[in-house]
Design an enzyme around this catalytic site. Structure first.
Site, short mmCIF file in Angstrom:
data_model
loop_
_atom_site.label_atom_id
_atom_site.label_comp_id
_atom_site.label_asym_id
_atom_site.label_seq_id
_atom_site.Cartn_x
_atom_site.Cartn_y
_atom_site.Cartn_z
N GLY A 1 35.51 15.61 43.76
CA GLY A 1 35.32 15.07 44.96
C GLY A 1 33.20 15.36 44.83
N GLU B 1 32.01 11.43 43.90
CA GLU B 1 32.66 10.81 44.61
C GLU B 1 31.59 11.67 46.02
OE1 GLU B 1 36.67 12.23 45.83
OE2 GLU B 1 37.46 10.01 45.64
N1 T1G Z 1 38.76 24.72 43.11
C1 T1G Z 1 38.67 25.71 44.07
N2 T1G Z 1 39.07 26.90 42.55
C2 T1G Z 1 38.16 26.05 41.86
C3 T1G Z 1 38.15 24.56 41.22
C4 T1G Z 1 38.29 24.08 42.12
N3 T1G Z 1 37.86 22.73 42.57
N4 T1G Z 1 37.24 24.87 40.49
C5 T1G Z 1 37.22 26.31 39.90
N5 T1G Z 1 38.18 26.86 40.09
C6 T1G Z 1 38.27 27.87 40.21
C7 T1G Z 1 38.95 28.42 38.77
O1 T1G Z 1 39.98 28.82 39.38
C8 T1G Z 1 38.04 29.90 38.80
O2 T1G Z 1 38.72 31.31 39.85
C9 T1G Z 1 36.88 29.77 38.84
O3 T1G Z 1 36.93 28.70 39.52
C10 T1G Z 1 35.97 29.39 37.42
O4 T1G Z 1 37.16 28.17 37.24
C11 T1G Z 1 39.39 14.59 46.95
C12 T1G Z 1 40.80 15.31 45.67
C13 T1G Z 1 34.63 23.18 36.99
C14 T1G Z 1 35.07 22.46 34.42
O5 T1G Z 1 39.38 19.31 39.16
O6 T1G Z 1 37.61 21.50 35.53
O7 T1G Z 1 38.42 16.81 44.11
O8 T1G Z 1 40.45 31.89 38.07
O9 T1G Z 1 36.88 29.31 34.78
O10 T1G Z 1 35.87 27.31 32.57
O11 T1G Z 1 38.89 13.43 45.05
O12 T1G Z 1 36.72 25.19 36.42
O13 T1G Z 1 37.60 33.08 38.63
O14 T1G Z 1 39.63 33.44 40.19
O15 T1G Z 1 37.92 26.78 35.04
O16 T1G Z 1 33.37 27.32 33.73
C15 T1G Z 1 38.71 18.19 41.10
C16 T1G Z 1 38.54 21.91 38.66
C17 T1G Z 1 39.14 18.76 42.30
C18 T1G Z 1 37.99 20.97 39.17
C19 T1G Z 1 34.68 25.41 35.26
N6 T1G Z 1 37.88 18.99 40.86
N7 T1G Z 1 38.30 22.72 37.51
O17 T1G Z 1 34.92 25.81 34.50
O18 T1G Z 1 35.70 27.93 34.81
S1 T1G Z 1 40.64 17.22 43.45
C20 T1G Z 1 38.33 20.12 39.58
C21 T1G Z 1 37.39 22.77 36.04
C22 T1G Z 1 39.31 16.32 43.52
C23 T1G Z 1 38.98 14.80 45.71
C24 T1G Z 1 39.84 15.44 44.90
C25 T1G Z 1 36.52 23.83 35.49
C26 T1G Z 1 35.35 23.95 35.19
P1 T1G Z 1 38.72 32.79 39.35
P2 T1G Z 1 36.85 28.14 35.01
P3 T1G Z 1 35.35 27.26 33.58
#
Ligand code: T1G
Length: 693
Positions: free
Chosen positions: A99, A102
């Site tokens: 997102g 997006e």
């Molecule tokens: N939402 C909520 N929490 C998130 C998050 C997210 N998108 N991304 C990370 N966290 C939390 C994670 O659980 C951890 O929490 C902390 O942040 C640090 O993350 C409509 C539907 C960005 C590359 O899939 O790939 O958008 O354990 O340990 O290694 O089209 O986080 O500390 O409590 O992973 O430096 C699409 C997912 C969502 C990205 C960073 N986005 N995140 O990596 O830290 S769906 C994703 C990652 C969407 C739209 C659709 C990685 C990172 P805690 P981390 P990191």
């Protein structure tokens, strides 16, 4: 505040401030909406959006999924940004994902710093870009690149994004300064809003062929194929209708078990290495490692440590052995160099400075941690540990890479059992992400913390295990392999079982995996366990006969399959061994449906997993899921065996186990924890939630 509003002369700036990753939760979305509205109300000439902290928006807030949607929705917000009457500039750094990307596509212009990465990881969550990404991206990059980006879920760097037209400029600097300068440049040129949605959809491609190719790679996962359907809609429908179709498909995926499974995997991967009882415990520094044994495992472990920047002293019994080990490590490093994991300079420094291969244990005197990867035999390991105890410096950690054996028994051969830990790597150790951190009865807390710190430094997903035969993964595998062997004796074939498992989503069936690992390993393990077997146990022997005939799998060219041509073929020597055993046991074979094979196989896996959690060998159900996902090829979109069990429903699973127990009460003894959860109407995920409190 999650979105700060500032005016810089006549340019409005919206700064996201929602650590750690500027996820687009409701407050951020509302803040952006308010900021966009205020900017136009205050007569701003342009708007710059950027992220404070480590990154631009990293996507929707995954924690909101499954909960009632709160307006403004992300798709609606992207459309509002795009409808602005003044130019909106996205100034990106860090990871612009999902997102977040997006939102950037809803902006009119995009600038990024050279280190920025961007992509659509939604397929890794069982979803697809649901805020206009499947409709806007093709208009910028064309269909081929859009399909590749969206269905692979892999991020790209800023330079590649520039090539694709996904960003307009790549410049070093601070996002705010870059954004303001770009805005002023655009205003000076008289540039106005440039809505992506008004760009023409590119020439249609053969979407059926694209879907077929994606489906082949997806191996049963739904979202990549559905994502192509959403992208295809942009070639057939006007933008607004395309958005509606994307939304429909997105919501259909939101309802799937695969979405629940993959999001469970996402959060579990981050939860599993958290050890609340180690809070405040400082790990010991580990900068130099000793490795005993330079075979495949030892060389792999040494490679993993070297790639993580540790120095390594590897000990082999002979000079030839040491040379062979160095050659294995050199080959591993050559692979890392080829894959771009290291550059030539690092490669050379590792081989010429960081690695020492020797035969004298005295060379281990300075090692912070010494790990043995010698033959899987208790006496051999005890001899090694006794020698290590004599040469290792005070405070050195002594680790075993044993994959089954009793760590507490090994620890008794040293004067320092508190410094003994199990670090069970999975082959190839410099590639596989799973590390079982096996904690002995006397292992000191800072030694456990050191094991987790080392795992993190090596880029592993570390899972804590107690001491039992086979720890978490191999103990489970022993059970579901026995279940498979029982089904073979009762009428199924290894080939039907492998096919069923591949259709379930495993990359390889169980018997093919055995051929890959080497059937002699399982054979040696069964011989070790033979004297310990309970007389009630039903012990198939056809697999031993295959090994006695010298068929160890790929390493001998024959196992369950024959590996002579390009594709493996069934080994005709196998079923006669099965039929002979059936005859000897007086078994009349019956047919098994594919559904029954999968149900029994998974019931055995879940039942053993429930025992492993119930006995405290694994701390939480998610720990078992992570072992299966990261080390045993369990299909990620099912979330792991215990997430799968929750989604299937525990009561029905327990009923099946009880009905199987009528044939074999010993093998199918229900796990007490499973019975307890069913009696209480709870799930394995309830246990995960309780552990997180
Ligand atoms: N939402 C909520 N929490 C998130 C998050 C997210 N998108 N991304 C990370 N966290 C939390 C994670 O659980 C951890 O929490 C902390 O942040 C640090 O993350 C409509 C539907 C960005 C590359 O899939 O790939 O958008 O354990 O340990 O290694 O089209 O986080 O500390 O409590 O992973 O430096 C699409 C997912 C969502 C990205 C960073 N986005 N995140 O990596 O830290 S769906 C994703 C990652 C969407 C739209 C659709 C990685 C990172 P805690 P981390 P990191």
């Amino acid at each position: 505040m999650t979105i700060h509003f500032e005016m810089h002369d006549d340019i409005a700036v919206l700064a996201a401030d929602n650590p750690p990753v500027n996820a687009l939760g409701w407050a951020v979305r509302q803040g952006l909406l308010d900021g966009i509205t205020r900017a136009q109300a205050e007569g701003a000439k342009a708007i710059v959006i950027y992220g404070r902290g480590r990154t631009w928006f990293a996507g929707a807030d995954i924690r909101e999924f499954g909960k009632p949607l709160q307006e403004p929705s992300l798709p609606g917000l992207c459309n509002l940004v795009e409808a602005c009457k003044i130019p909106v500039i996205a100034a990106m750094h860090g990871t612009a994902l999902g997102g977040g990307l997006e939102i950037a596509l809803g902006c009119h212009y995009r600038i990024a710093v050279p280190t920025a990465k961007m992509g659509f990881p939604e397929v890794h969550l069982g979803l697809l870009p649901g805020a206009g990404g499947t409709q806007r991206l093709p208009r910028v990059t064309g269909y081929e690149q859009a399909i590749s980006l969206i269905t692979s879920g892999r991020p790209i760097g800023a330079a590649k994004a520039l090539d694709l037209g996904l960003v307009d400029k790549v410049e070093a600097g601070e996002p705010l300064a870059l954004g303001l300068a770009y805005a002023r440049e655009l205003l000076a040129q008289g540039a106005g809003p440039r809505p992506v949605s008004q760009m023409p959809a590119p020439e249609a491609i053969d979407f059926d062929a694209a879907k077929a190719a994606v489906a082949k790679k997806a191996r049963g996962q739904l979202s990549p194929v559905v994502a192509v359907e959403a992208i295809e809609a942009s070639s057939k429908l006007a933008f607004a209708e395309g958005l509606a179709e994307e939304r429909r498909l997105f919501m259909s995926l939101m309802e799937t078990d695969q979405r629940q499974g993959m999001i469970h995997a996402f959060f579990s991967e981050r939860q599993v290495s958290k050890q609340p009882d180690l809070a405040g415990v400082s790990p010991r520094d580990i900068n130099s490692m000793g490795v005993i044994g330079g075979g495949t495992m030892g060389a792999g472990i040494a490679t993993a440590a070297l790639l993580a920047g540790l120095s390594v002293v590897l000990i082999e019994m002979t000079d030839d052995g040491a040379k062979a080990a160095k050659a294995r490590i050199a080959s591993n490093l050559a692979g890392a160099l080829k894959r771009g994991k290291i550059d030539q300079a690092k490669h050379d420094a590792i081989l010429n400075e960081a690695l020492t291969c020797a035969t004298d244990y005295a060379a281990l005197g300075e090692a912070d941690l010494i790990i043995e990867a010698v033959f899987e035999d208790m006496d051999v390991k005890k001899q090694v540990f006794a020698k290590l105890d004599a040469v290792a410096k005070p405070g050195a950690i002594l680790a075993s890479n044993t994959s089954y054996l009793n760590l507490d028994e090994i620890a008794t051969t040293t004067s320092r059992p508190a410094d003994v830990i199990g670090l069970h790597f999975f082959s190839p150790a410099h590639v596989m992400k799973l590390l079982e951190v096996v904690v002995g009865a006397q292992t000191a807390p800072e030694v456990i913390a050191s094991g987790f710190a080392l795992g993190k430094r090596l880029g592993k997903t570390s899972v804590r295990s107690g001491v039992c035969d086979g720890f978490i993964g191999n103990r489970m595998m022993f059970t579901y392999r026995t279940c498979a062997d029982h089904m073979v004796l009762d009428g199924a074939t290894p080939y039907q079982i492998d096919r069923v498992l591949e259709e379930f989503g495993f990359a390889m069936g169980l018997f093919a995996v055995g051929d890959l690992a080497g059937l002699d390993i399982g054979w040696a393990n069964r011989k070790r366990l033979a004297p310990l077997r309970d007389p009630q146990e039903r012990v198939p022997t056809y697999a031993d006969k295959l090994c006695e005939a010298g068929h160890y799998g790929q390493k001998t060219g024959r196992g369950y399959y024959i590996y002579e041509g390009r594709a493996k073929v069934e080994n005709p020597d196998v079923m006669p061994l099965v039929e002979a055993e059936r005859l000897e046991l007086g078994i009349t074979p019956r047919s098994f449906s594919d559904a029954e094979i999968l149900r029994r196989y998974m019931a055995a896996m879940v039942n053993e997993a429930a025992k492993i959690v119930g006995e405290g060998i694994a701390r939480r159900p998610l720990d078992v899921d992570m072992v299966s996902l990261m080390g045993y090829g369990f299909p990620r979109y099912n979330g792991g065996p215990l997430k799968w069990a929750d989604l299937q429903g525990l009561p029905a699973l327990l009923d099946d186990i009880k009905s199987y127990a009528k044939e074999d009460a010993f093998f199918w003894t229900p796990a007490p924890l499973l019975e307890q959860l069913v009696a209480q109407g709870r799930t394995f995920d309830d246990l995960n939630k309780e552990a997180a409190q």
